[in-house]
Design an enzyme around this catalytic site. Sequence first.
Site, short mmCIF file in Angstrom:
data_model
loop_
_atom_site.label_atom_id
_atom_site.label_comp_id
_atom_site.label_asym_id
_atom_site.label_seq_id
_atom_site.Cartn_x
_atom_site.Cartn_y
_atom_site.Cartn_z
CE LYS A 161 -0.20 2.98 -0.58
NZ LYS A 161 -0.18 2.82 0.89
CG ASP A 188 -2.54 0.33 2.24
OD1 ASP A 188 -3.45 0.44 3.08
OD2 ASP A 188 -1.40 0.79 2.40
CD GLU A 216 -0.78 -2.81 4.01
OE1 GLU A 216 -0.44 -1.98 4.86
OE2 GLU A 216 -0.20 -2.97 2.93
CG ASP A 241 0.43 0.41 7.77
OD1 ASP A 241 1.25 0.59 8.67
OD2 ASP A 241 0.52 0.99 6.65
CE LYS A 265 3.99 1.01 6.24
NZ LYS A 265 2.98 2.03 5.91
CB CYS A 292 9.12 1.50 3.45
SG CYS A 292 8.43 1.47 1.78
CG ASP A 317 4.80 -2.08 0.63
OD1 ASP A 317 5.16 -1.77 -0.52
OD2 ASP A 317 4.07 -1.36 1.34
CG ASP A 319 7.23 0.22 -2.95
OD1 ASP A 319 7.20 0.71 -1.80
OD2 ASP A 319 6.24 0.15 -3.69
#
Lengths: 342, 342
Positions: A161, A188, A216, A241, A265, A292, A317, A319
């Site tokens: 991130k 991301d 992302e 996303d 997602k 997620c 992804d 997790d």
Amino acid sequence: MGKIVDVTFTLKTYKYEKPFHITNSISKEATNIEIKVILDNGITGYGEASPSYRVNGERAEALMAMEQFIKEQIAGRDLRDYRHIFEITDKLLSAPSIKAGIQYAVMDALSEEIGLEVYRILGGAKDTIETDKTVGIDTVENMVKEAVKIRNEGFNVIKIKVSEDLKKDIEAVLQIAEATKGAEYIVDANMGYTPKEAIHFVKTIYSKGVDIAIFEQPVPAHHIDGLKFVRFHSPFPVAADESARTKYDVFRLIKSEAVDFINIKLMKSGLSDALAIVEMANTAGVKLMIGCMGESSLGINQSVHFALGTGAFLYHDLDSHLMLIKEEFRGKFRQEGPRIFV
Amino acid sequence: MGKIVDVTFTLKTYKYEKPFHITNSISKEATNIEIKVILDNGITGYGEASPSYRVNGERAEALMAMEQFIKEQIAGRDLRDYRHIFEITDKLLSAPSIKAGIQYAVMDALSEEIGLEVYRILGGAKDTIETDKTVGIDTVENMVKEAVKIRNEGFNVIKIKVSEDLKKDIEAVLQIAEATKGAEYIVDANMGYTPKEAIHFVKTIYSKGVDIAIFEQPVPAHHIDGLKFVRFHSPFPVAADESARTKYDVFRLIKSEAVDFINIKLMKSGLSDALAIVEMANTAGVKLMIGCMGESSLGINQSVHFALGTGAFLYHDLDSHLMLIKEEFRGKFRQEGPRIFV
């Protein structure tokens, strides 16, 4: 066969092992809704909604208040006509996570009725997938430590991130790459850069010989031209996303040639739109990953079966259940480190 | 559960009740291939390929010669992982009707195994659909006579083949409309007009106060700009048929905004591409009809279950089995005049 007689929502709160920090957001817990779809023959299908206020504008208390309405919408329906239920729940424009949880619970109940796992109803394309694990925003030192820990746990793909501090972000990615050689990286930005910052970020990383598998959501959700600008100047694949919630969003992204990847997602799209996105992206040559929100094992189970059934994803992804304080495991799958299978 | 142990192809010839005349083509018979997919537990799934040389470049004798190859491709496969079989058969670029028949036979066998009809595996969106019936090219007098007969049989949608003679075509449509008031009309030019002829045709019909529900494939298959030109000048919705074989064709048509409607035929696309086309068209706001080649009841059964399951079609042109000399009925559906149900 079974008809739906009841639908129940139960609020569940799961604490993160440590606060999960991404651009402009720190989460200490995930507030999810466990959904049961109960049939007249006693079979129960399970689903989970993991609402995101940041991405979907959803609030759990508002979703909980919709329990009776949802029940009235789908009570009496025959599971085998599940597209009817998909159509009805497609109207839940402001409750996509509920749409996802209901649609999955229906498929779960159907699966129990006919004795065929959900991933096989969806096509049984794969037997196993591998998930990444995520390093949240922190000091460079702590991010490297976390990445090394993830690598040592056997994960081959590390999600990083970034985007609250461009200079620090570059440093973090380069140091993580140095400390976890052989891994792949999904970076991301959660909408935190301007297009020019995003391009500076990827070009700098690239010039150091470090590879990023997917970059992302560099720019804000509605900045489609900005996304396209970054895509055409980035040496690494660019994914949408937050820009890609419904199938209509994705259609526009594809038509605009704005991205290389879509991050599907279920909590943004439900099964119905996710299936449409899979078909569109495959046709248009746009690649797919699956992600997620804050799902527990119950919600991650949904994405696992979707990913195995469609076989549509290059990266997984999935997790969030690994980041929550250990809850009672309710997935109809097994997991060994990064590897998920049935 | 069952694994595939054998695949058999059987050549079947069905004579048309009367020669079926469309633009540049007169058919006296349909040469189809009955496909069986046989499982180790004795269950057999049935499908049918109805090859079209005109549309797909397929020849039945060439397809028959592929029996062993196809068998080697899918023997040993578990039905429940049907997306694997879809992926394998997606490679049959020059044998789309075989792709369709195999994919359907697999779903038919899966349906028998799990005790859920194919249309319900696909979502069970509808219980009933209504088909049109077709008037081939003939003298105006004979075309009107045939249309009146179809109307008297209870059909509410009449498909009219045109485009070998512009002036006569206009006359035929106007006289049919006069003689069968209350019906709807799908007019199919099978690629026979230039864009300007096509526009003259629809504008003349429109000026006489006659309505056309769908104007199919006015111009040649690869003339996408021409199709778009007709679309933007026609008062009636314009459909692609010969231009729309694979999902990739349809993606290009949608991206080009070339048509209002797509005519999906399983014999062009198989189930896999047809599912993708349904999702893309629904997302993009492009409307759908479903058509057929020269399928017997066995092949029409495939499109019936696809149409009921997805619920995706505004118009159904599933009449080839009604035009062939009565064969042993092998559909897993029932029919009363235009109405088809399970």
